[in-house]
Write an enzyme that holds these catalytic residues in place. Structure first.
Site, short mmCIF file in Angstrom:
data_model
loop_
_atom_site.label_atom_id
_atom_site.label_comp_id
_atom_site.label_asym_id
_atom_site.label_seq_id
_atom_site.Cartn_x
_atom_site.Cartn_y
_atom_site.Cartn_z
N GLY A 144 0.83 -1.20 0.00
CA GLY A 144 0.00 0.00 0.00
C GLY A 144 0.86 1.24 0.00
N HIS A 145 1.87 1.23 -0.86
CA HIS A 145 2.74 2.40 -1.01
C HIS A 145 3.56 2.26 -2.29
CE1 HIS A 145 6.10 -0.12 0.27
NE2 HIS A 145 5.37 -0.50 1.31
N ALA A 146 4.26 3.34 -2.64
CA ALA A 146 5.20 3.33 -3.76
C ALA A 146 6.51 3.92 -3.27
CB ALA A 146 4.65 4.14 -4.92
N ARG A 171 2.29 -0.70 -4.93
CA ARG A 171 2.17 -2.15 -4.79
C ARG A 171 1.39 -2.51 -3.54
NH1 ARG A 171 7.49 -2.15 -3.37
NH2 ARG A 171 7.52 -0.45 -4.85
N TYR A 208 5.87 7.00 -1.07
CA TYR A 208 4.56 7.64 -1.21
C TYR A 208 3.59 6.71 -0.49
CZ TYR A 208 6.26 10.69 -4.92
OH TYR A 208 6.95 11.62 -5.63
#
Ligand code: TYD
Length: 138
Positions: free
Chosen positions: A53-55, A100, A125
């Site tokens: 749950g981030h990039a 992802r 992010y």
């Protein structure tokens, strides 16, 4: 550099098959396209849990299902793809600027991640709308 989910591919790692047990190895800058600076792993993941749950702005990673299986959902802001990992000799290369999520963990699964840099919260992010904004306004 433009990054996309198409650049995130499954890499076949060396596998030394042996009746005593198989062996796989990974060398930085050889079997993965970056210098390995960090290794971390997820384990004891409860059923139904979601991770990720981030990039990352710069970080490159190789995600390996060391044991069991799980899915990685990749998103470059335009295209998405879901990749099922269940082989210890396969690694999913994830380039920078890809959102992802990991889900569908089988019980007892272990997810190992090889990373191109040390942990740096400033490289994340964590807000999907902010990620989309940055991706689509470059
Ligand atoms: P996070 O990257 O959000 O986990 P995941 O993507 O697997 O869901 O990290 C969870 C927490 O662990 C967060 O507080 C940061 C910390 N962490 C470190 O301190 N070092 C690391 O190398 C990693 C990957 C996470």
């Amino acid at each position: 550099m433009e990054t996309s989910v198409e650049r995130c591919t499954i890499l076949d790692l060396p596998k030394i098959s042996d009746p005593r047990g198989n062996l796989t190895f990974v060398e930085g800058d050889r079997h993965v396209p970056f210098n390995i600076q960090r290794v971390y792993y997820l384990y004891d993941v409860p059923g139904g849990a979601e991770r990720g749950g981030h990039a990352h702005k710069q970080l490159e990673q190789l995600i390996i299902a060391m044991s069991g299986s799980f899915d990685v959902v990749l998103d470059d802001g335009v295209n998405q793809k879901r990749v099922h990992l269940n082989r210890s000799y396969n690694g999913l290369y994830v380039c920078p600027m890809i959102w992802r999520e990991l889900d569908n963990f089988s019980s007892g699964s272990v997810c190992m991640v090889l990373a191109s840099n040390k942990y740096d919260e400033a490289d994340y992010y964590r807000d999907y709308q902010q990620f989309l904004h940055v991706r689509n306004h470059k």
